[in-house]
Scaffold this active site. Structure first.
Site, PDB file in Angstrom:
ATOM      1  N   ASP A 145      -3.400   3.500   7.936  1.00  0.00           N
ATOM      2  CA  ASP A 145      -2.170   3.869   7.234  1.00  0.00           C
ATOM      3  C   ASP A 145      -1.801   5.334   7.454  1.00  0.00           C
ATOM      4  O   ASP A 145      -1.400   6.046   6.533  1.00  0.00           O
ATOM      5  CB  ASP A 145      -2.262   3.501   5.740  1.00  0.00           C
ATOM      6  CG  ASP A 145      -2.414   1.996   5.543  1.00  0.00           C
ATOM      7  OD1 ASP A 145      -2.057   1.228   6.467  1.00  0.00           O
ATOM      8  OD2 ASP A 145      -2.882   1.568   4.464  1.00  0.00           O
TER       9      ASP A 145
ATOM     10  N   ASP B 252     -10.035  -0.033   3.796  1.00  0.00           N
ATOM     11  CA  ASP B 252      -8.884  -0.677   4.432  1.00  0.00           C
ATOM     12  C   ASP B 252      -9.255  -1.092   5.862  1.00  0.00           C
ATOM     13  O   ASP B 252     -10.036  -0.403   6.527  1.00  0.00           O
ATOM     14  CB  ASP B 252      -7.741   0.365   4.478  1.00  0.00           C
ATOM     15  CG  ASP B 252      -6.361  -0.253   4.648  1.00  0.00           C
ATOM     16  OD1 ASP B 252      -6.250  -1.304   5.300  1.00  0.00           O
ATOM     17  OD2 ASP B 252      -5.396   0.343   4.135  1.00  0.00           O
TER      18      ASP B 252
ATOM     19  N   ASP C  98      -7.457  -1.487  -0.396  1.00  0.00           N
ATOM     20  CA  ASP C  98      -6.536  -2.453   0.212  1.00  0.00           C
ATOM     21  C   ASP C  98      -7.348  -3.737   0.402  1.00  0.00           C
ATOM     22  O   ASP C  98      -8.381  -3.721   1.084  1.00  0.00           O
ATOM     23  CB  ASP C  98      -6.058  -1.884   1.556  1.00  0.00           C
ATOM     24  CG  ASP C  98      -5.030  -2.756   2.261  1.00  0.00           C
ATOM     25  OD1 ASP C  98      -5.037  -3.977   2.047  1.00  0.00           O
ATOM     26  OD2 ASP C  98      -4.239  -2.199   3.056  1.00  0.00           O
TER      27      ASP C  98
ATOM     28  N   HIS D 120       4.203   0.866   4.351  1.00  0.00           N
ATOM     29  CA  HIS D 120       2.837   0.668   3.825  1.00  0.00           C
ATOM     30  C   HIS D 120       1.783   1.072   4.858  1.00  0.00           C
ATOM     31  O   HIS D 120       0.622   1.268   4.484  1.00  0.00           O
ATOM     32  CB  HIS D 120       2.604  -0.768   3.323  1.00  0.00           C
ATOM     33  CG  HIS D 120       2.399  -1.801   4.387  1.00  0.00           C
ATOM     34  ND1 HIS D 120       1.711  -2.984   4.160  1.00  0.00           N
ATOM     35  CD2 HIS D 120       2.801  -1.856   5.678  1.00  0.00           C
ATOM     36  CE1 HIS D 120       1.690  -3.699   5.274  1.00  0.00           C
ATOM     37  NE2 HIS D 120       2.337  -3.053   6.193  1.00  0.00           N
TER      38      HIS D 120
ATOM     39  N   GLU E  16      -2.016  -4.807  -2.053  1.00  0.00           N
ATOM     40  CA  GLU E  16      -1.773  -5.808  -1.005  1.00  0.00           C
ATOM     41  C   GLU E  16      -2.237  -7.222  -1.361  1.00  0.00           C
ATOM     42  O   GLU E  16      -2.397  -8.063  -0.472  1.00  0.00           O
ATOM     43  CB  GLU E  16      -2.361  -5.367   0.347  1.00  0.00           C
ATOM     44  CG  GLU E  16      -1.747  -4.078   0.926  1.00  0.00           C
ATOM     45  CD  GLU E  16      -0.348  -4.251   1.530  1.00  0.00           C
ATOM     46  OE1 GLU E  16       0.084  -5.415   1.762  1.00  0.00           O
ATOM     47  OE2 GLU E  16       0.330  -3.227   1.752  1.00  0.00           O
TER      48      GLU E  16
ATOM     49  N   HIS F  18      -6.986  -0.921   7.989  1.00  0.00           N
ATOM     50  CA  HIS F  18      -6.042  -0.048   8.686  1.00  0.00           C
ATOM     51  C   HIS F  18      -6.241   1.405   8.261  1.00  0.00           C
ATOM     52  O   HIS F  18      -6.892   1.661   7.244  1.00  0.00           O
ATOM     53  CB  HIS F  18      -4.603  -0.473   8.353  1.00  0.00           C
ATOM     54  CG  HIS F  18      -4.328  -1.932   8.558  1.00  0.00           C
ATOM     55  ND1 HIS F  18      -4.410  -2.850   7.519  1.00  0.00           N
ATOM     56  CD2 HIS F  18      -4.023  -2.640   9.672  1.00  0.00           C
ATOM     57  CE1 HIS F  18      -4.146  -4.066   7.989  1.00  0.00           C
ATOM     58  NE2 HIS F  18      -3.904  -3.980   9.298  1.00  0.00           N
TER      59      HIS F  18
ATOM     60  N   HIS G  51       0.801  -1.227   0.000  1.00  0.00           N
ATOM     61  CA  HIS G  51       0.000   0.000   0.000  1.00  0.00           C
ATOM     62  C   HIS G  51       0.833   1.277   0.000  1.00  0.00           C
ATOM     63  O   HIS G  51       0.285   2.367  -0.161  1.00  0.00           O
ATOM     64  CB  HIS G  51      -0.990  -0.012   1.179  1.00  0.00           C
ATOM     65  CG  HIS G  51      -2.283   0.684   0.871  1.00  0.00           C
ATOM     66  ND1 HIS G  51      -3.403   0.575   1.666  1.00  0.00           N
ATOM     67  CD2 HIS G  51      -2.638   1.518  -0.155  1.00  0.00           C
ATOM     68  CE1 HIS G  51      -4.386   1.311   1.131  1.00  0.00           C
ATOM     69  NE2 HIS G  51      -3.940   1.891   0.040  1.00  0.00           N
TER      70      HIS G  51
ATOM     71  N   ASP H 202      -7.000  -6.132   2.227  1.00  0.00           N
ATOM     72  CA  ASP H 202      -7.214  -6.542   3.625  1.00  0.00           C
ATOM     73  C   ASP H 202      -8.384  -5.780   4.260  1.00  0.00           C
ATOM     74  O   ASP H 202      -8.795  -6.090   5.380  1.00  0.00           O
ATOM     75  CB  ASP H 202      -5.929  -6.451   4.459  1.00  0.00           C
ATOM     76  CG  ASP H 202      -5.473  -5.036   4.811  1.00  0.00           C
ATOM     77  OD1 ASP H 202      -6.315  -4.130   4.961  1.00  0.00           O
ATOM     78  OD2 ASP H 202      -4.250  -4.840   4.958  1.00  0.00           O
TER      79      ASP H 202
END
Ligand SMILES: NC(=[NH2+])NCCC[C@H](N)C(=O)O
Ligand SMILES: [Mn+2]
Ligand SMILES: [Mn+2]
Length: 300
Positions: A127, A123, A227, A140, A272, A125, A100, A229
């Protein structure tokens, strides 16, 4: 500006510790991307991959708490140049990662074309780390922060010193693993975050409508940074930092088709996907399903 998709691979892997995310672009192409775009009758051009060099140095620099900074920075300079050129051709950018961190390059390359680019960061996350706050030193986990102008100068200065996007035009969807330093950034900068809790409470339809309304009238383009994930790892196991309890395949699919129906998207990236961590090529197949939905594939 035409409607042709310009597809570009950005096979960077050294902004996180796992080998294999550099095979992301190929695995997405092999998962049937072009057949699906052909079925949609969409014009596209595959520009191939940015020739990034995936050199790893030894771990995290203790002075900066950044892993492989020089390589991540030079790769992202290259990615920014390629995205800029592609966009200049008039194509609609679709970037295939890569880890990412490539969003640093994508958003830097796009920033010259927009003064108020909206960003939807789908995402698990946020980030939003910097060296000072990161639990891992993995860049990332810092790319959204860098694009907002926070972090190491080597990264924030790619294609110009100024921030590439603004916090009031930034939306995170699907968040369920946010570090303490990132929470502070979210609060201080007023970034709009739809957590898993919000998705459960209100439903993905409400979340997407609310997000689109939030951006409406304020932005001159919308970039999706997907992303994989962000989606529940039951569906996307082939990724380096999976987090349980994400949106289902159907919820993510609906989010993508709502973006298509809104007609606001000006660029996208899918990141990712790591086939070395995958079961077969499932995660890339899900990525292709999401891309097809994003560009108008319907069930009937
Ligand atoms: N793009 C990603 N998968 N980021 C994961 C980041 C994980 C964690 N927050 C970190 O900064 O290390
Ligand atoms: Mn993530
Ligand atoms: Mn991410």
């Amino acid at each position: 500006m035409n409607n042709r998709l310009g597809i570009l691979g950005a096979p960077l892997t050294v902004a996180q510790p796992n080998e294999g995310v550099d095979f992301g672009p190929g695995s997405i192409r092999y998962a049937g991307l072009f057949d699906r775009l052909n079925d949609l009758g969409l014009a596209y051009k595959d520009y191939g991959d940015v020739p990034v060099i995936n050199k790893r140095t030894n771990g995290v620099d203790p002075k900066t708490n950044l892993r492989n900074l020089d390589h991540v920075a030079s790769a992202n300079e290259m990615i920014a140049d390629y995205v800029y050129d592609l966009k200049k051709q008039g194509d609609v950018p679709l970037i295939l990662g890569g880890d990412h961190s490539i969003a640093i390059g994508t958003l830097a390359g796009l920033s010259q074309f927009y003064s108020n680019l909206g960003v939807i960061w789908f995402d698990a996350h946020a980030d939003l780390n910097r060296g000072e706050t990161s639990p891992s030193g993995n860049i990332h986990g810092m790319s959204l922060g860098v694009s907002l102008g926070m972090g190491h100068e080597r990264l924030t200065s790619i294609h110009g010193q100024e921030a590439k996007i603004k916090p009031e035009h930034t939306i995170i969807i699907g968040a369920r693993s946010v570090d303490e330093g990132e929470r502070q950034v979210i609060r201080e900068q007023g970034i709009r975050v739809y957590t898993m809790h919000d998705i459960e409470t209100h439903g993905i339809t409400w979340v997407m409508n609310d997000a689109l309304e939030y951006l409406n009238g304020k932005v001159d383009g919308v970039h999706l940074s997907l992303d994989v994930d962000g989606i529940d790892p039951n569906h996307t196991p082939g990724t380096g930092t999976p987090v349980v309890g994400g949106p289902s395949y159907r919820e993510a699919h609906l989010a993508m088709s709502m973006l298509y129906n809104a007609g606001v998207l000006t660029s996208a990236e899918v990141v990712e996907v790591n086939p070395l961590l995958d079961e077969g090529n499932r995660t890339a197949e899900v990525a292709v399903d999401m891309i097809a939905s994003l560009y108008g594939e319907k069930h009937v």
